[in-house]
Design an enzyme around this catalytic site. Structure first.
Site, PDB file in Angstrom:
ATOM      1  CG  HIS A  27      10.024  -0.451  -2.830  1.00  0.00           C
ATOM      2  ND1 HIS A  27      10.019   0.703  -3.577  1.00  0.00           N
ATOM      3  CD2 HIS A  27       9.042  -1.237  -3.341  1.00  0.00           C
ATOM      4  CE1 HIS A  27       9.066   0.621  -4.498  1.00  0.00           C
ATOM      5  NE2 HIS A  27       8.457  -0.554  -4.367  1.00  0.00           N
ATOM      6  CD1 TRP A  81      -2.346  -1.824   0.133  1.00  0.00           C
ATOM      7  CD2 TRP A  81      -3.065  -1.158   2.157  1.00  0.00           C
ATOM      8  NE1 TRP A  81      -3.472  -2.547   0.444  1.00  0.00           N
ATOM      9  CE2 TRP A  81      -3.941  -2.161   1.677  1.00  0.00           C
ATOM     10  CE3 TRP A  81      -3.315  -0.583   3.403  1.00  0.00           C
ATOM     11  CZ2 TRP A  81      -5.043  -2.599   2.407  1.00  0.00           C
ATOM     12  CZ3 TRP A  81      -4.414  -1.031   4.134  1.00  0.00           C
ATOM     13  CH2 TRP A  81      -5.268  -2.023   3.635  1.00  0.00           C
ATOM     14  N   GLY A 110       4.982   1.905 -10.800  1.00  0.00           N
ATOM     15  CA  GLY A 110       3.998   2.989 -10.800  1.00  0.00           C
ATOM     16  C   GLY A 110       3.842   3.684 -12.139  1.00  0.00           C
ATOM     17  CD  GLU A 142       9.212  -4.069  -6.740  1.00  0.00           C
ATOM     18  OE1 GLU A 142       8.179  -4.717  -6.847  1.00  0.00           O
ATOM     19  OE2 GLU A 142       9.238  -2.859  -6.453  1.00  0.00           O
TER      20      GLU A 142
HETATM   21  P1  PGA Z   1       3.175  -0.616  -8.829  1.00  0.00           P
HETATM   22  O1  PGA Z   1       4.203  -0.718  -7.623  1.00  0.00           O
HETATM   23  O2  PGA Z   1       2.428  -1.931  -8.883  1.00  0.00           O
HETATM   24  O3  PGA Z   1       2.273   0.528  -8.482  1.00  0.00           O
HETATM   25  O4  PGA Z   1       3.957  -0.405 -10.061  1.00  0.00           O
HETATM   26  C1  PGA Z   1       4.972  -1.859  -7.496  1.00  0.00           C
HETATM   27  C2  PGA Z   1       5.978  -1.721  -6.405  1.00  0.00           C
HETATM   28  O5  PGA Z   1       6.394  -0.603  -6.082  1.00  0.00           O
HETATM   29  O6  PGA Z   1       6.375  -2.735  -5.836  1.00  0.00           O
END
Ligand code: PGA
Length: 231
Positions: free
Chosen positions: A97, A9, A160, A154
């Site tokens: 992250h 989230w 995003g 990632e």
């Molecule tokens: P997202 O984020 O699905 O909104 O691209 C993924 C993440 O940051 O792990």
């Protein structure tokens, strides 16, 4: 092996919208826990209310944190240590992250310490990696702890953005990861949604979902489609 779907989230929601999310999810979601493991990572301050709602609604959802202190409990102002989570039954910690590296300048060394703290507390690290960090991060982490981690690929450009990575990018990262770290538990994250989740589950055990986890309807649909793929 069970599919793993983790909703991150990020810094979204408050107490009211958290309660509403779980109530809606309970009405919509209907998945087989033998096929899929569902995890939600709310902000720290919403973990208690999330735990309360999960218990009250008897939801088969596990809890994750989005970060963890590299220090034990003690005089570390502003930190949340593994020991502070006792009683909340947190099972996963998203660590390293790219948003933490980028906005809070987290280093490979710091992340390695967080991984160690999580493992000591029996919390499974979900270690986020991208191409630039693969070598340095895997070297920073104690070798014996890598098999304890779920590694999430990632790619920065996919987070995003709606620009999700291609399957060939995911598989080539996985090949390099396996070559460097051995066959670790591997998932993908970056603009995953109900329409594209299936393809990633063909090449990874699971997905880390940001934006598409914020709405309970979208998240329940994403889970439904991920299970259909297995049948
Ligand atoms: P997202 O984020 O699905 O909104 O691209 C993924 C993440 O940051 O792990």
């Amino acid at each position: 092996m069970k599919k793993l779907i983790i909703g991150n989230w990020k810094a979204n929601k408050d107490e009211v919208s958290t309660s509403a999310w779980f109530e809606k999810f309970a009405r919509l979601a209907n998945f087989d826990v033998d096929q899929v493991e569902v995890v939600v990572a709310p902000p720290f301050n919403l973990l208690s209310i999330a735990r309360q709602k999960i218990d009250e609604l008897a939801l088969p959802i596990k809890l994750a944190v989005q970060d963890l202190s590299p220090m034990p409990t003690g005089s570390y102002t502003g930190e949340v240590a593994a020991g502070n989570l006792h009683g909340l039954r947190v099972e996963y910690a998203i660590l390293g992250h790219s948003e933490r590296r980028r906005y809070f300048l987290e280093t490979d060394h710091l992340i390695a310490n967080k991984v160690e703290m999580a493992c000591l507390a029996n919390i499974k690290p979900v270690l986020c990696l991208d191409e630039p960090y693969l070598m340095t991060q895997s070297r920073a982490i104690k070798k014996e702890l890598l098999p304890e981690c779920v590694v999430a690929y990632e790619p920065l450009s996919a987070i995003g953005s709606g620009d999700n990575a291609s399957i060939s990018e995911v598989t080539s990262f996985k090949d390099r990861l396996y070559a460097v770290c051995g066959e670790v538990d591997f998932i993908y994250g970056g603009s995953v949604n109900a329409d594209n989740v299936n393809q990633y589950l063909l090449v990874s055990r699971g997905v880390l979902v940001g934006g598409a986890s914020l709405d309970a309807t979208n998240f329940a649909e994403l889970i439904r489609r991920s299970v259909v793929q297995n049948e």
